[in-house]
Motif scaffolding. Structure first.
Motif, short mmCIF file in Angstrom:
data_model
loop_
_atom_site.label_atom_id
_atom_site.label_comp_id
_atom_site.label_asym_id
_atom_site.label_seq_id
_atom_site.Cartn_x
_atom_site.Cartn_y
_atom_site.Cartn_z
N THR A 60 4.74 -9.10 8.12
CA THR A 60 5.27 -8.44 6.92
C THR A 60 4.41 -8.87 5.75
O THR A 60 4.21 -10.08 5.54
CB THR A 60 6.73 -8.85 6.67
OG1 THR A 60 7.52 -8.55 7.83
CG2 THR A 60 7.31 -8.08 5.49
N SER A 62 2.67 -7.91 1.59
CA SER A 62 2.57 -7.15 0.34
C SER A 62 1.18 -7.39 -0.22
O SER A 62 0.69 -8.53 -0.22
CB SER A 62 3.62 -7.60 -0.67
OG SER A 62 4.93 -7.44 -0.16
N ASP A 67 -5.45 2.43 -0.09
CA ASP A 67 -4.78 3.22 0.93
C ASP A 67 -4.66 2.38 2.21
O ASP A 67 -5.56 1.61 2.54
CB ASP A 67 -5.58 4.50 1.23
CG ASP A 67 -4.91 5.35 2.30
OD1 ASP A 67 -3.69 5.58 2.18
OD2 ASP A 67 -5.59 5.76 3.26
N ARG A 70 -1.77 5.41 8.38
CA ARG A 70 -0.71 5.30 9.37
C ARG A 70 -1.23 4.56 10.61
O ARG A 70 -2.35 4.82 11.05
CB ARG A 70 -0.20 6.68 9.78
CG ARG A 70 0.51 7.45 8.69
CD ARG A 70 0.97 8.80 9.22
NE ARG A 70 1.58 9.61 8.17
CZ ARG A 70 2.86 9.55 7.84
NH1 ARG A 70 3.67 8.73 8.50
NH2 ARG A 70 3.35 10.31 6.87
N ARG A 99 5.66 0.43 9.53
CA ARG A 99 6.22 1.01 8.32
C ARG A 99 5.38 0.56 7.12
O ARG A 99 4.93 -0.57 7.08
CB ARG A 99 7.67 0.57 8.12
CG ARG A 99 8.61 1.03 9.22
CD ARG A 99 10.01 0.51 8.97
NE ARG A 99 10.92 0.89 10.04
CZ ARG A 99 12.18 0.46 10.12
NH1 ARG A 99 12.65 -0.38 9.20
NH2 ARG A 99 12.95 0.85 11.13
N ARG A 100 5.21 1.44 6.15
CA ARG A 100 4.47 1.08 4.96
C ARG A 100 4.95 1.90 3.79
O ARG A 100 5.43 3.03 3.98
CB ARG A 100 2.97 1.27 5.18
CG ARG A 100 2.53 2.71 5.21
CD ARG A 100 1.32 2.90 6.12
NE ARG A 100 0.56 4.10 5.77
CZ ARG A 100 1.02 5.34 5.91
NH1 ARG A 100 2.23 5.56 6.36
NH2 ARG A 100 0.27 6.38 5.57
N SER A 101 4.88 1.34 2.61
CA SER A 101 5.28 2.07 1.40
C SER A 101 4.32 1.70 0.28
O SER A 101 3.78 0.59 0.23
CB SER A 101 6.72 1.73 1.01
OG SER A 101 6.86 0.37 0.70
N ASP A 102 4.11 2.66 -0.62
CA ASP A 102 3.14 2.50 -1.70
C ASP A 102 3.82 2.74 -3.04
O ASP A 102 4.51 3.75 -3.23
CB ASP A 102 1.99 3.50 -1.50
CG ASP A 102 1.03 3.53 -2.67
OD1 ASP A 102 0.87 2.50 -3.35
OD2 ASP A 102 0.44 4.60 -2.92
N ASP A 103 3.65 1.82 -3.97
CA ASP A 103 4.16 1.97 -5.33
C ASP A 103 3.00 1.76 -6.29
O ASP A 103 2.72 0.65 -6.74
CB ASP A 103 5.26 0.94 -5.60
CG ASP A 103 5.89 1.10 -6.98
OD1 ASP A 103 5.53 2.05 -7.70
OD2 ASP A 103 6.73 0.26 -7.35
N TRP A 107 1.36 -2.15 -2.05
CA TRP A 107 1.80 -1.77 -0.72
C TRP A 107 2.65 -2.85 -0.08
O TRP A 107 2.38 -4.04 -0.22
CB TRP A 107 0.59 -1.50 0.19
CG TRP A 107 -0.16 -0.25 -0.15
CD1 TRP A 107 -1.08 -0.10 -1.14
CD2 TRP A 107 -0.07 1.01 0.50
NE1 TRP A 107 -1.57 1.18 -1.15
CE2 TRP A 107 -0.97 1.89 -0.15
CE3 TRP A 107 0.68 1.49 1.58
CZ2 TRP A 107 -1.14 3.21 0.24
CZ3 TRP A 107 0.50 2.81 1.98
CH2 TRP A 107 -0.38 3.66 1.31
N THR A 108 3.67 -2.42 0.63
CA THR A 108 4.42 -3.31 1.52
C THR A 108 4.27 -2.75 2.93
O THR A 108 4.39 -1.53 3.14
CB THR A 108 5.90 -3.40 1.13
OG1 THR A 108 6.47 -2.09 1.12
CG2 THR A 108 6.05 -4.03 -0.25
N VAL A 109 4.00 -3.64 3.87
CA VAL A 109 3.68 -3.21 5.23
C VAL A 109 4.44 -4.05 6.25
O VAL A 109 4.55 -5.27 6.10
CB VAL A 109 2.16 -3.33 5.51
CG1 VAL A 109 1.82 -2.82 6.91
CG2 VAL A 109 1.35 -2.60 4.45
#
Length: 225
Positions: A60, A62, A67, A70, A99-103, A107-109
């Motif tokens: 886990t 951050s 980029d 996937r 899972r990943r998210s971008d703000d 990024w959190t992965v």
């Protein structure tokens, strides 16, 4: 598992001012300590204490990045630093983004090592014959999940498995093979599949050491715990 390290690594490991730095190769792009915000890895030789395990490691993290694709391959590295001295980078696991998210570039992965790929139900190729020797089966599993077998793995060629039933996964089969050999499967720091026999764990792992890796002695004798 133990890795070969340089003389500088061995020296800095015993320094009380040493710090650890982590770097990540994510889909071919390097992210150093400047981009990483935080990360944790959950891993171990056991899911439950005993034999017959095939443990999955979870990463886990951050970080700041342009980029992260996937299912990106994430290669984790570590080095030691003491002021201006820094060691070589050593591999510390290969993971695949789940899972990943971008703000806005933050990024959190969540990622897992290749053992996660073994969760797939095994439908053997029709060219295979059964009973199949365990070494041949492990070679086939490695081909399917795209990992190499660590050369330290020792498998008995006389042991066999039958054609899988009841929707057995590759991981189920690996657990069975591990139990037959009195050990557990892990993915190494280099991303290879390794069977660790409980009888093969070196006695050094039972000695009491300081946080810097030096053995604690009593009258010149190492303390066994």
């Amino acid at each position: 598992m133990a890795q070969n390290t340089s003389a500088l690594w061995k020296t800095l490991l015993r320094s009380k001012t040493v710090t650890k730095e982590y770097g990540f190769d994510i889909a071919g792009t390097w992210y150093g300590p400047e981009q990483e915000v935080s990360h944790t890895v959950e891993s171990g030789l056991y899911e439950q204490f005993g034999i017959g395990n095939a443990a999955t490691a979870k990463l886990t993290m951050s970080l700041f990045a342009n980029d992260i694709p996937r299912a990106a391959a994430i290669k984790r590295y570590i080095r030691l630093r003491d002021k201006e001295q820094a060691t070589e980078w050593l591999p510390k696991g290969i993971f695949f983004a789940n899972r990943r998210s971008d703000d806005s570039g933050y990024w959190t992965v969540e990622a897992y090592d290749a053992m996660r790929k073994a969760e797939a139900v095994w439908t053997p190729d029709q060219t295979l014959t059964f009973p199949m020797t365990m070494p041949a089966a492990v070679a086939e599993f490695g081909r399917i999940i795209e990992v190499e077998l660590d050369p330290r793995t020792v498998l008995n060629p006389a042991y066999t498995i039958d054609y899988p039933a009841n929707d057995y996964t590759i991981r189920d089969e690996l657990r069975f093979i591990a139990a037959a050999h009195g050990g557990n499967w892990i993915m190494t720091d280099e991303g290879k599949l390794l069977l660790v026999s409980l009888l093969s764990i070196p006695p050094e792992t039972s000695y009491l050491v300081t946080e810097y890796g030096s053995a604690i002695t009593l009258g010149g004798v190492k303390i066994l715990v």
